[in-house]
Motif scaffolding. Structure first.
Motif, PDB file in Angstrom:
ATOM      1  N   TRP A 221       0.642  -1.323  -0.159  1.00 12.76           N
ATOM      2  CA  TRP A 221      -0.124   0.037   0.058  1.00 12.76           C
ATOM      3  C   TRP A 221       0.810   1.280   0.002  1.00 12.76           C
ATOM      4  O   TRP A 221       0.357   2.231   0.006  1.00 12.76           O
ATOM      5  CB  TRP A 221      -0.851   0.015   1.123  1.00 12.76           C
ATOM      6  CG  TRP A 221      -0.050  -0.293   2.543  1.00 12.76           C
ATOM      7  CD1 TRP A 221      -0.222  -1.764   3.114  1.00 12.76           C
ATOM      8  CD2 TRP A 221       0.796   0.492   3.333  1.00 12.76           C
ATOM      9  NE1 TRP A 221       0.366  -1.783   4.168  1.00 12.76           N
ATOM     10  CE2 TRP A 221       1.081  -0.511   4.599  1.00 12.76           C
ATOM     11  CE3 TRP A 221       0.891   1.661   3.207  1.00 12.76           C
ATOM     12  CZ2 TRP A 221       1.835  -0.146   5.349  1.00 12.76           C
ATOM     13  CZ3 TRP A 221       1.852   2.250   4.404  1.00 12.76           C
ATOM     14  CH2 TRP A 221       2.193   1.271   5.480  1.00 12.76           C
ATOM     15  N   GLN A 298      -7.730   2.807   5.782  1.00  9.55           N
ATOM     16  CA  GLN A 298      -7.411   1.784   5.022  1.00  9.55           C
ATOM     17  C   GLN A 298      -6.053   1.040   5.266  1.00  9.55           C
ATOM     18  O   GLN A 298      -5.858  -0.169   4.913  1.00  9.55           O
ATOM     19  CB  GLN A 298      -7.388   2.255   3.356  1.00  9.55           C
ATOM     20  CG  GLN A 298      -8.728   2.973   3.114  1.00  9.55           C
ATOM     21  CD  GLN A 298      -8.584   3.631   1.740  1.00  9.55           C
ATOM     22  OE1 GLN A 298      -7.657   3.150   0.860  1.00  9.55           O
ATOM     23  NE2 GLN A 298      -9.171   4.684   1.625  1.00  9.55           N
ATOM     24  N   LEU A 299      -5.426   1.570   6.461  1.00 10.92           N
ATOM     25  CA  LEU A 299      -4.153   1.130   6.746  1.00 10.92           C
ATOM     26  C   LEU A 299      -4.087   0.168   7.894  1.00 10.92           C
ATOM     27  O   LEU A 299      -5.032   0.298   8.737  1.00 10.92           O
ATOM     28  CB  LEU A 299      -3.088   2.045   6.669  1.00 10.92           C
ATOM     29  CG  LEU A 299      -2.943   3.199   5.453  1.00 10.92           C
ATOM     30  CD1 LEU A 299      -2.038   4.317   5.876  1.00 10.92           C
ATOM     31  CD2 LEU A 299      -2.484   2.339   4.206  1.00 10.92           C
ATOM     32  N   PRO A 300      -3.159  -0.729   7.984  1.00 12.46           N
ATOM     33  CA  PRO A 300      -3.231  -1.553   8.898  1.00 12.46           C
ATOM     34  C   PRO A 300      -2.650  -1.130  10.371  1.00 12.46           C
ATOM     35  O   PRO A 300      -1.355  -1.622  10.770  1.00 12.46           O
ATOM     36  CB  PRO A 300      -2.336  -2.875   8.441  1.00 12.46           C
ATOM     37  CG  PRO A 300      -1.118  -2.036   7.824  1.00 12.46           C
ATOM     38  CD  PRO A 300      -2.023  -1.130   7.119  1.00 12.46           C
ATOM     39  N   GLN A 301      -3.384  -0.004  10.811  1.00 16.42           N
ATOM     40  CA  GLN A 301      -2.984   0.406  12.198  1.00 16.42           C
ATOM     41  C   GLN A 301      -3.430  -0.363  13.454  1.00 16.42           C
ATOM     42  O   GLN A 301      -4.506  -0.838  13.222  1.00 16.42           O
ATOM     43  CB  GLN A 301      -3.538   1.823  12.264  1.00 16.42           C
ATOM     44  CG  GLN A 301      -3.010   2.984  11.345  1.00 16.42           C
ATOM     45  CD  GLN A 301      -3.164   4.429  11.853  1.00 16.42           C
ATOM     46  OE1 GLN A 301      -4.089   5.088  11.725  1.00 16.42           O
ATOM     47  NE2 GLN A 301      -2.303   4.904  12.757  1.00 16.42           N
ATOM     48  N   GLN A 303      -4.881  -1.683  16.790  1.00 16.08           N
ATOM     49  CA  GLN A 303      -6.037  -1.000  17.546  1.00 16.08           C
ATOM     50  C   GLN A 303      -5.949  -1.526  19.024  1.00 16.08           C
ATOM     51  O   GLN A 303      -6.262  -2.590  19.311  1.00 16.08           O
ATOM     52  CB  GLN A 303      -7.232  -1.364  16.986  1.00 16.08           C
ATOM     53  CG  GLN A 303      -7.594  -1.014  15.313  1.00 16.08           C
ATOM     54  CD  GLN A 303      -7.650   0.522  15.314  1.00 16.08           C
ATOM     55  OE1 GLN A 303      -8.202   1.224  16.373  1.00 16.08           O
ATOM     56  NE2 GLN A 303      -7.276   1.180  14.271  1.00 16.08           N
ATOM     57  N   ARG A 332       4.771  -2.704  16.832  1.00 14.59           N
ATOM     58  CA  ARG A 332       4.493  -1.660  15.847  1.00 14.59           C
ATOM     59  C   ARG A 332       5.555  -1.181  15.036  1.00 14.59           C
ATOM     60  O   ARG A 332       6.869  -1.154  15.547  1.00 14.59           O
ATOM     61  CB  ARG A 332       3.741  -0.483  16.453  1.00 14.59           C
ATOM     62  CG  ARG A 332       4.604   0.204  17.182  1.00 14.59           C
ATOM     63  CD  ARG A 332       4.016   1.731  17.836  1.00 14.59           C
ATOM     64  NE  ARG A 332       5.009   2.457  18.289  1.00 14.59           N
ATOM     65  CZ  ARG A 332       4.721   3.728  18.996  1.00 14.59           C
ATOM     66  NH1 ARG A 332       3.548   4.023  18.992  1.00 14.59           N
ATOM     67  NH2 ARG A 332       5.683   4.331  19.428  1.00 14.59           N
ATOM     68  N   ILE A 387       1.788   1.374  12.266  1.00 13.43           N
ATOM     69  CA  ILE A 387       1.048   0.016  11.604  1.00 13.43           C
ATOM     70  C   ILE A 387       1.754  -1.192  12.430  1.00 13.43           C
ATOM     71  O   ILE A 387       2.607  -1.017  13.345  1.00 13.43           O
ATOM     72  CB  ILE A 387       1.419  -0.182  10.215  1.00 13.43           C
ATOM     73  CG1 ILE A 387       3.119  -0.488  10.114  1.00 13.43           C
ATOM     74  CG2 ILE A 387       1.030   1.242   9.517  1.00 13.43           C
ATOM     75  CD1 ILE A 387       3.338  -0.488   8.836  1.00 13.43           C
ATOM     76  N   TRP A 388       0.905  -2.103  12.363  1.00 11.06           N
ATOM     77  CA  TRP A 388       1.334  -3.128  13.258  1.00 11.06           C
ATOM     78  C   TRP A 388       2.688  -3.876  12.386  1.00 11.06           C
ATOM     79  O   TRP A 388       2.930  -3.826  11.138  1.00 11.06           O
ATOM     80  CB  TRP A 388       0.199  -4.521  12.830  1.00 11.06           C
ATOM     81  CG  TRP A 388      -0.786  -4.453  13.752  1.00 11.06           C
ATOM     82  CD1 TRP A 388      -2.202  -4.199  13.416  1.00 11.06           C
ATOM     83  CD2 TRP A 388      -0.962  -4.917  15.298  1.00 11.06           C
ATOM     84  NE1 TRP A 388      -2.954  -4.408  14.593  1.00 11.06           N
ATOM     85  CE2 TRP A 388      -2.109  -4.717  15.724  1.00 11.06           C
ATOM     86  CE3 TRP A 388       0.211  -5.000  16.184  1.00 11.06           C
ATOM     87  CZ2 TRP A 388      -2.642  -5.082  17.108  1.00 11.06           C
ATOM     88  CZ3 TRP A 388      -0.164  -5.216  17.382  1.00 11.06           C
ATOM     89  CH2 TRP A 388      -1.414  -5.258  17.708  1.00 11.06           C
ATOM     90  N   PRO A 390       4.594  -6.282  10.550  1.00  8.47           N
ATOM     91  CA  PRO A 390       4.005  -7.255   9.423  1.00  8.47           C
ATOM     92  C   PRO A 390       4.355  -8.735   9.982  1.00  8.47           C
ATOM     93  O   PRO A 390       3.885  -9.696   9.215  1.00  8.47           O
ATOM     94  CB  PRO A 390       4.553  -7.001   8.222  1.00  8.47           C
ATOM     95  CG  PRO A 390       5.800  -6.047   8.488  1.00  8.47           C
ATOM     96  CD  PRO A 390       5.686  -5.400   9.729  1.00  8.47           C
ATOM     97  N   ALA A 394      -2.257 -12.752  12.791  1.00  8.84           N
ATOM     98  CA  ALA A 394      -3.421 -11.977  13.203  1.00  8.84           C
ATOM     99  C   ALA A 394      -3.752 -12.390  14.560  1.00  8.84           C
ATOM    100  O   ALA A 394      -4.143 -11.627  15.540  1.00  8.84           O
ATOM    101  CB  ALA A 394      -4.524 -12.398  12.160  1.00  8.84           C
ATOM    102  N   ARG A 397      -1.368 -10.503  16.856  1.00  7.22           N
ATOM    103  CA  ARG A 397      -1.723  -9.038  17.065  1.00  7.22           C
ATOM    104  C   ARG A 397      -2.916  -9.307  18.147  1.00  7.22           C
ATOM    105  O   ARG A 397      -2.918  -8.097  18.972  1.00  7.22           O
ATOM    106  CB  ARG A 397      -2.358  -8.616  15.880  1.00  7.22           C
ATOM    107  CG  ARG A 397      -1.128  -8.454  14.888  1.00  7.22           C
ATOM    108  CD  ARG A 397      -1.606  -7.903  13.382  1.00  7.22           C
ATOM    109  NE  ARG A 397      -0.444  -7.959  12.501  1.00  7.22           N
ATOM    110  CZ  ARG A 397      -0.490  -7.553  11.162  1.00  7.22           C
ATOM    111  NH1 ARG A 397      -1.853  -7.072  10.744  1.00  7.22           N
ATOM    112  NH2 ARG A 397       0.387  -7.590  10.331  1.00  7.22           N
TER     113      ARG A 397
END
Length: 421
Positions: A221, A298-301, A303, A332, A387-388, A390, A394, A397
């Protein structure tokens, strides 16, 4: 009837005392002789008579072979009388007694260089340079010797680096990520690259690599983000025109230990226009920049309530520096997208320094020591968000978020910016 054994014991006791006194007198005599020999050697050196210094110092080390300084002075005197092989033997005796003896290592490197053993001398110089004392503790001849040592060692490591890279057929280190990693590997072996570790101030998840700047290929992205640069710039210009909503990024309370943040605490030389700050949304700021917020969504921030995400326009005022520091958590990564960059701005993470270029983003690990500067007379503005990492799955996280939240619930912590720097 017991007089005989008693007298005998007294005799042996007295004999023992006399023996000890004799040994002490002998030690005092030897010490005095050594001091006299050292004084004579020092006088001979000052008088330009190194051969006499050699004679005296050889007697010193014969009397006390555990004196590293005497061996070192003997080595220097032997060099002065053109006996380099004997000088190396003497300096090796000093190093055997103190393997980290800076002057002994420096002298040995010089002797090896004199003997034409350039590579060996360079390695010895390298060892000496690791023990380098502060500059104000060195006299002028030593400083000159250090300059020579650095020059010889640098030439050696540069030649060795070139040879190794050629032997393995690496080619251009910038050609691909594998070639770059091998090149950095060689740099680290040769001591041309300092090893920086992750040093998160709060959370360190095991198994995540310490990578200063991540490869662009890991973030599909990034190009979309960069293409939106004009959108971010347009909304930035609107908010900067009114200069509302910006607040000092560093905001420690009274009594907190400020350390490297002393100069920037509550200062408007580094301000932020927050969209999200430690997981808290800033509705007014988000409302003023709706397109920016929509793109960030839209980005993998990450939460995590009270912790993440973070997103902001970061303004570094003219002639301001952000000191070296590390971030909170290695789970992060941090993204920079430069929006306004005057000349004279730069950014370092670990060993690598980069220049911001408007519209060109990068991703870095902020738990590795980093710093920034704006040496221009204008403001520098960067869109910053997290962002997380990479490399996290999942499920990892999700569990990380649960762990952080559970800890905060237990402690009933009310997180604030100053608790996170």
């Amino acid at each position: 009837m017991n007089g005989g054994p008693v007298l005998a014991r007294r005799f042996f006791v007295c004999e023992g005392i006399m023996a000890k006194e004799g040994q002490a007198e002998e030690a005092r005599s030897r010490s005095s002789e050594i001091d006299a020999l050292k004084s004579a050697a020092a006088l001979a050196i000052r008088s330009g008579k190194p051969s006499i210094a050699v004679q005296n110092l050889r007697r010193v080390v014969a009397l006390d072979n555990q004196d590293a300084s005497a061996w070192l002075n003997l080595a220097a005197s032997l060099r002065a009388v053109s006996e380099p092989a004997a000088a190396i033997d003497a300096v090796n005796s000093a190093i055997a007694l103190n393997p980290r003896h800076f002057l002994a290592l420096l002298l040995k490197g010089s002797l090896e260089e004199q003997q034409g053993e350039r590579h060996k001398a360079a390695r010895t110089y390298g060892a000496a340079l690791t023990q380098l004392p502060p500059d104000d503790r060195m006299d002028e001849p030593t400083r000159r010797a250090v300059i020579k040592a650095r020059s010889v060692h640098h030439a050696y490591t540069t030649e060795l680096q070139s040879f190794v890279l050629q032997e393995v057929g690496l080619g251009d280190p910038s050609a691909n990520s594998e070639a770059r990693k091998v090149s950095l590997f060689v740099d680290a072996i040769l001591g041309k690259r300092r090893i920086f570790r992750q040093q998160p101030t709060a959370f360190e998840f095991p198994g995540l690599p310490a990578i200063e700047f991540y490869e662009r290929s890991e973030f599909a992205w990034l190009s979309t983000l960069e293409a939106a640069t004009p959108v971010f710039q347009r909304e930035l210009a609107k908010v900067m025109a009114h200069d509302e909503g910006f607040e000092p990024y560093v905001a420690y309370p009274d009594g907190a230990p400020l350390d490297q943040w002393q100069d920037l605490n509550r200062s408007r030389r580094w301000t932020a226009f927050h969209f999200y700050h430690y997981g808290r949304r800033y509705p007014a700021n988000c409302g003023r920049c709706p397109e920016t917020v929509a793109l960030l969504a839209q980005l993998p921030q990450p939460q995590v309530a009270g912790r993440m995400p973070a997103a902001m326009f970061s303004v570094l005022r003219a002639n301001t520096r952000i000191p070296p520091h590390t971030g909170v958590a290695n789970v992060r990564l941090v993204v920079h997208l430069p929006l306004v960059v005057p000349p004279g701005c730069g950014f370092r993470v670990g060993n690598e320094t980069r220049e911001w270029k408007v519209g060109e983003a990068w991703v870095f690990d902020d738990t590795i020591e980093h710093e920034a500067w704006n040496d221009s007379d204008e403001d520098r503005v960067v869109l910053i968000f997290d962002i997380w990492n990479p490399r996290l799955s999942a499920s990892e996280r999700s569990m990380i978020a649960e762990v952080m939240s559970a800890m905060d619930r237990f402690n009933e912590v009310s997180l604030s910016p100053e608790s996170q720097l």
